[in-house]
Design a protein around this motif. Structure first.
Motif, short mmCIF file in Angstrom:
data_model
loop_
_atom_site.label_atom_id
_atom_site.label_comp_id
_atom_site.label_asym_id
_atom_site.label_seq_id
_atom_site.Cartn_x
_atom_site.Cartn_y
_atom_site.Cartn_z
N UNK A 108 -0.56 -37.14 15.33
CA UNK A 108 -1.67 -37.95 15.84
C UNK A 108 -2.89 -37.09 16.15
N UNK A 109 -2.66 -35.87 16.60
CA UNK A 109 -3.76 -34.95 16.87
C UNK A 109 -4.51 -34.57 15.60
N UNK A 110 -3.78 -34.36 14.51
CA UNK A 110 -4.44 -34.04 13.23
C UNK A 110 -5.27 -35.23 12.75
N UNK A 111 -4.74 -36.42 12.93
CA UNK A 111 -5.48 -37.62 12.56
C UNK A 111 -6.74 -37.75 13.41
N UNK A 112 -6.61 -37.52 14.71
CA UNK A 112 -7.76 -37.60 15.61
C UNK A 112 -8.79 -36.52 15.26
N UNK A 113 -8.32 -35.35 14.87
CA UNK A 113 -9.24 -34.28 14.46
C UNK A 113 -10.10 -34.74 13.29
N UNK A 114 -9.49 -35.38 12.31
CA UNK A 114 -10.26 -35.88 11.15
C UNK A 114 -11.31 -36.89 11.61
N UNK A 115 -10.92 -37.77 12.52
CA UNK A 115 -11.85 -38.77 13.05
C UNK A 115 -13.00 -38.09 13.79
N UNK A 116 -12.67 -37.13 14.65
CA UNK A 116 -13.70 -36.43 15.44
C UNK A 116 -14.65 -35.64 14.55
N UNK A 117 -14.12 -34.97 13.52
CA UNK A 117 -14.96 -34.20 12.61
C UNK A 117 -15.93 -35.13 11.87
N UNK A 118 -15.42 -36.25 11.37
CA UNK A 118 -16.27 -37.20 10.65
C UNK A 118 -17.36 -37.74 11.57
N UNK A 119 -17.00 -38.07 12.80
CA UNK A 119 -17.97 -38.59 13.76
C UNK A 119 -19.03 -37.54 14.09
N UNK A 120 -18.59 -36.30 14.31
CA UNK A 120 -19.53 -35.22 14.65
C UNK A 120 -20.48 -34.95 13.49
N UNK A 121 -19.96 -34.94 12.28
CA UNK A 121 -20.82 -34.70 11.11
C UNK A 121 -21.84 -35.82 10.93
N UNK A 122 -21.42 -37.06 11.14
CA UNK A 122 -22.34 -38.19 11.02
C UNK A 122 -23.44 -38.08 12.08
N UNK A 123 -23.07 -37.72 13.29
CA UNK A 123 -24.05 -37.57 14.37
C UNK A 123 -25.01 -36.42 14.06
N UNK A 124 -24.48 -35.29 13.60
CA UNK A 124 -25.33 -34.14 13.26
C UNK A 124 -26.30 -34.49 12.13
N UNK A 125 -25.82 -35.25 11.16
CA UNK A 125 -26.68 -35.68 10.05
C UNK A 125 -27.80 -36.59 10.56
N UNK A 126 -27.45 -37.52 11.44
CA UNK A 126 -28.44 -38.44 11.99
C UNK A 126 -29.49 -37.68 12.81
N UNK A 127 -29.04 -36.73 13.61
CA UNK A 127 -29.97 -35.93 14.41
C UNK A 127 -30.86 -35.11 13.48
N UNK A 128 -30.28 -34.54 12.43
CA UNK A 128 -31.05 -33.79 11.45
C UNK A 128 -32.14 -34.63 10.82
N UNK A 129 -31.83 -35.88 10.52
CA UNK A 129 -32.83 -36.79 9.93
C UNK A 129 -34.00 -37.01 10.89
N UNK A 130 -33.69 -37.19 12.16
CA UNK A 130 -34.74 -37.40 13.14
C UNK A 130 -35.61 -36.15 13.25
N UNK A 131 -34.99 -34.99 13.26
CA UNK A 131 -35.74 -33.74 13.34
C UNK A 131 -36.64 -33.58 12.12
N UNK A 132 -36.11 -33.84 10.95
CA UNK A 132 -36.88 -33.68 9.71
C UNK A 132 -38.03 -34.67 9.60
#
Length: 125
Positions: A85-109
């Motif tokens: 379950x932790x490995x599954x949650x890790x995949x979820x957390x990584x995807x969420x973090x990457x989406x957030x970082x991408x969105x923040x990057x768009x705002x910065x750009x």
């Protein structure tokens, strides 16, 4: 600019950082903190007062399990490892973090390229 040693962890990132660290295999608390600090280029320091409550929370959620063992210094230490379950949650957390970082990057750009809105006449000087 803030001193690199004073850089706080981004809010909501500790669980992700711990899960990612444990993806490399079981570690005790000091190894987890040391790995995060080293892997971040000595930028992200996790204090014991944050790490151990996070580990206990992750354990309650079933994302990590722990067992006692001997450390490299031949001392008794509690080792943590990811569960399925932790490995599954890790995949979820990584995807969420990457989406957030991408969105923040768009705002910065686009932030500097966005035309400024005219100020209301009452504020104009």
């Amino acid at each position: 600019m803030a001193d690199r040693r004073d850089t706080p962890l981004p809010q909501g990132s500790l669980d992700l950082l711990v899960l990612q660290t444990l993806d490399g295999g079981p570690k005790h608390g000091y190894q987890i903190a040391r790995h995060i600090f080293s892997a971040s280029g000595d930028l992200l320091r996790v204090e014991e007062g944050s790490l151990y409550p996070a580990l206990h929370r992750l354990e309650r959620r079933g994302w990590v399990v722990s067992e006692w063992g001997q450390s490299e210094a031949n001392r008794r230490a509690k080792y943590y490892r990811l569960t399925r379950n932790g490995r599954s949650q890790l995949k979820t957390e990584v995807a969420s973090w990457r989406a957030m970082a991408e969105a923040i990057g768009k705002v910065i750009e686009t932030g500097a390229a966005t035309p400024r809105l005219a100020r209301p006449a009452a504020e104009a000087v």
